[in-house]
Design a protein around this motif. Structure first.
Motif, PDB file in Angstrom:
ATOM      1  N   SER A 118      -2.784   0.011   1.962  1.00 33.68           N
ATOM      2  CA  SER A 118      -2.876  -0.150   3.412  1.00 33.68           C
ATOM      3  C   SER A 118      -2.458   1.132   4.114  1.00 33.68           C
ATOM      4  N   MET A 130      -1.384  -8.728   3.250  1.00 37.28           N
ATOM      5  CA  MET A 130      -0.184  -8.025   2.804  1.00 37.28           C
ATOM      6  C   MET A 130       0.913  -8.975   2.322  1.00 37.28           C
ATOM      7  N   CYS A 155      -9.109  -2.593   5.298  1.00 36.02           N
ATOM      8  CA  CYS A 155      -8.430  -1.722   6.262  1.00 36.02           C
ATOM      9  C   CYS A 155      -9.395  -0.754   6.964  1.00 36.02           C
ATOM     10  N   CYS A 162      -0.376  -3.354  11.349  1.00 37.80           N
ATOM     11  CA  CYS A 162       0.766  -3.164  10.441  1.00 37.80           C
ATOM     12  C   CYS A 162       1.515  -1.870  10.736  1.00 37.80           C
ATOM     13  N   THR A 163       0.844  -0.903  11.370  1.00 36.03           N
ATOM     14  CA  THR A 163       1.482   0.398  11.629  1.00 36.03           C
ATOM     15  C   THR A 163       2.346   0.393  12.880  1.00 36.03           C
ATOM     16  N   THR A 165       3.680  -2.860  14.400  1.00 34.47           N
ATOM     17  CA  THR A 165       4.331  -4.148  14.670  1.00 34.47           C
ATOM     18  C   THR A 165       5.823  -4.152  14.358  1.00 34.47           C
ATOM     19  N   CYS A 166       6.250  -3.395  13.368  1.00 31.44           N
ATOM     20  CA  CYS A 166       7.669  -3.400  12.994  1.00 31.44           C
ATOM     21  C   CYS A 166       8.529  -3.000  14.192  1.00 31.44           C
ATOM     22  N   ALA A 201       5.477  -6.845  10.067  1.00 32.61           N
ATOM     23  CA  ALA A 201       4.371  -5.928   9.804  1.00 32.61           C
ATOM     24  C   ALA A 201       3.397  -6.523   8.791  1.00 32.61           C
ATOM     25  N   ARG A 202       3.918  -7.105   7.744  1.00 36.40           N
ATOM     26  CA  ARG A 202       3.041  -7.717   6.736  1.00 36.40           C
ATOM     27  C   ARG A 202       2.300  -8.924   7.312  1.00 36.40           C
ATOM     28  N   SER A 204       1.411  -9.273  10.311  1.00 42.03           N
ATOM     29  CA  SER A 204       0.454  -8.854  11.335  1.00 42.03           C
ATOM     30  C   SER A 204      -0.923  -8.550  10.756  1.00 42.03           C
ATOM     31  N   CYS A 205      -1.004  -8.347   9.450  1.00 41.79           N
ATOM     32  CA  CYS A 205      -2.304  -8.098   8.814  1.00 41.79           C
ATOM     33  C   CYS A 205      -3.192  -9.315   9.057  1.00 41.79           C
ATOM     34  N   SER A 208      -3.499 -11.738   6.168  1.00 36.88           N
ATOM     35  CA  SER A 208      -2.307 -12.385   5.614  1.00 36.88           C
ATOM     36  C   SER A 208      -2.303 -13.887   5.838  1.00 36.88           C
TER      37      SER A 208
END
Length: 228
Positions: A118, A130, A155, A162-163, A165-166, A201-202, A204-205, A208
């Motif tokens: 990813s 993810m 992707c 994922c880039t 969201t954290c 983050a995971r 948010s994929c 997922s």
């Protein structure tokens, strides 16, 4: 398959579909396969490698097993169940735990052509995104037919949530994974959302959602990663 070791019936001839049905009975899913002779999967010569992961029924099955009452229930359950499958199906079991040395699961996953890297470096799978949880693999000495995979990385056309969201940018496209920042955040009150529901983050994929993972399972893995 539970702690009471529910008996399974196996066909005399091994096939990809049969392995998938046996895996399903146990609460697992087939997450990919490869012929090492063709793909060059590390550490293997010939035959067929089938990767197994946690399915949507996995958590319920695990909580009714004998392993649930002791330490490291996920790994101990995986070792017993997949080890039993290997013995009865005539394959060799491999696990992503128990090392060093560790089996090269990342290489095997990528060689299956159903898992990709990813934008944040973590693996992403074509059906569970993810929220990947490889529990083991079975290597069979014979080559049997496996589905042809032509799927490109999901992707490629994804906006890559994922880039961004954290909450503290621990997973991002520049540094990939700032482990120290992640642990620091999980120790705060704001980090309780991640601790109880899983890595934002995971999650948010967009793919997922296919994992259909119980939040309780996510919380269990987060506690293992970040003990109180």
């Amino acid at each position: 398959m539970t702690g009471q070791s529910t008996p399974l019936t196996y066909a005399p001839a091994i096939s990809y579909g049969w392995v998938g049905r046996v895996a399903h009975q146990a609460g697992l899913i087939v997450m990919g396969a490869t012929h090492p002779r063709k793909s060059g999967a590390k550490g293997l010569d010939g035959g067929t490698l089938v990767l197994l992961g946690a399915g949507s029924a996995f958590w319920t099955v695990l909580k009714t097993s004998l392993e649930w009452q002791g330490p490291d229930p996920v790994d101990r359950w995986s070792a017993r169940v997949i080890g039993q499958m290997a013995q009865e199906l005539g394959g060799q079991a491999h696990f992503p735990f128990g090392g060093p040395p560790y089996a090269p699961f990342i290489d095997w996953a990528l060689k299956s052509q159903r898992t990709f890297s990813s934008p944040v470096g973590a693996l992403v799978h074509d059906t569970v995104g993810m929220m990947i949880s490889y529990r083991g693999a079975l290597h069979f000495p014979q080559e049997f037919n496996i589905p042809e995979v032509t799927t490109a990385s999901p992707c490629v056309e994804c906006p890559a949530p994922c880039t961004t969201t954290c909450p503290v940018g621990a997973l991002n496209s520049q540094d990939f994974y700032d482990v120290a920042a992640c642990h620091a955040h999980l120790s705060t009150e704001e980090g309780l959302t991640c601790m109880t529901g899983g890595c934002l983050a995971r999650l948010s994929c967009p793919i997922s959602v296919g994992a259909d993972q119980d939040p309780e399972q996510s919380a269990h893995h987060m506690r293992a990663f970040h003990p109180a």
